[in-house]
Design an enzyme around this catalytic site. Structure first.
Site, PDB file in Angstrom:
ATOM      1  N   GLU A  93      79.525 -27.723 -12.701  1.00 42.21           N
ATOM      2  CA  GLU A  93      79.016 -28.609 -13.753  1.00 42.21           C
ATOM      3  C   GLU A  93      79.094 -27.931 -15.122  1.00 42.21           C
ATOM      4  O   GLU A  93      79.420 -28.576 -16.120  1.00 42.21           O
ATOM      5  CB  GLU A  93      77.584 -29.045 -13.446  1.00 42.21           C
ATOM      6  CG  GLU A  93      77.521 -30.056 -12.312  1.00 42.21           C
ATOM      7  CD  GLU A  93      76.129 -30.585 -12.098  1.00 42.21           C
ATOM      8  OE1 GLU A  93      75.868 -31.719 -12.543  1.00 42.21           O
ATOM      9  OE2 GLU A  93      75.315 -29.864 -11.490  1.00 42.21           O
ATOM     10  N   GLU A 116      76.130 -29.447   2.126  1.00 42.18           N
ATOM     11  CA  GLU A 116      75.815 -28.130   2.667  1.00 42.18           C
ATOM     12  C   GLU A 116      74.346 -27.750   2.560  1.00 42.18           C
ATOM     13  O   GLU A 116      73.805 -27.106   3.428  1.00 42.18           O
ATOM     14  CB  GLU A 116      76.683 -27.063   2.002  1.00 42.18           C
ATOM     15  CG  GLU A 116      78.121 -27.162   2.455  1.00 42.18           C
ATOM     16  CD  GLU A 116      78.979 -26.056   1.889  1.00 42.18           C
ATOM     17  OE1 GLU A 116      78.439 -25.085   1.342  1.00 42.18           O
ATOM     18  OE2 GLU A 116      80.196 -26.165   1.992  1.00 42.18           O
TER      19      GLU A 116
END
Length: 167
Positions: A93, A116
């Site tokens: 990001e 995950e």
């Protein structure tokens, strides 16, 4: 390691020895130093561009605090991200907030928070907006919902990076 390098206007055509005093390297892990560097990049007329380098395998999300991508993305000077290793989640990001992204051939990219970590949460620091603008809605949706990891060549084809360089 994570750091922000700010290139100063007067550093053009100088020897490498004199360049050392014209380039500011700030650890991204230090939020206050990162903020100070971004303020300097936004207000100092000598600053022409900023370069953020994100390297290493499995850089921890704790290195990038919430809001850092927005701060970097708001800079009016060009921001170049040099990327290497696994660029995941918050680190991705932050990289998405740069204007230009360059990586080495071994770099991979993923937004794994949904799959995950078991949190089931989408990225919350601009990834859901910036990724589709950069790579298109199809690949972005795939990466966001499945956590699929892409390699440097696919990132180049999709426009996530503009160049693959030697390490």
């Amino acid at each position: 390691s994570l750091h922000l390098t700010i290139n100063m206007r007067n550093s053009v055509n100088r020897s490498p020895e004199s360049l050392a005093d014209r380039v500011l390297r700030i650890p991204v892990e230090d939020r206050a130093a990162f903020e100070d560097a971004c303020v300097r990049a936004a207000t100092d007329a000598e600053v022409r561009a900023a370069m953020i380098v994100l390297t290493g395998d499995g850089i921890g999300d704790n290195s990038v605090e919430p809001g850092m991508p927005a701060t970097l993305g708001a800079l009016l000077v060009p921001v170049i991200a040099g990327l290497s290793g696994q660029i995941d989640d918050r680190v991705l990001e932050l990289a998405l907030a740069a204007d230009i992204r360059i990586c080495d051939s071994d770099t991979t990219f993923a937004l794994t928070a949904v799959t995950e970590s078991g949190s089931g949460r989408l990225p919350s620091d601009g990834g859901t907006q910036r990724l589709p603008r950069i790579v298109g809605p199809g690949l972005a949706t795939d990466m966001l919902l499945t956590g699929r990891r892409i390699i440097a060549k696919e990132a180049l084809r999709a426009g996530l990076v503009t160049e693959i360089c030697p390490p």
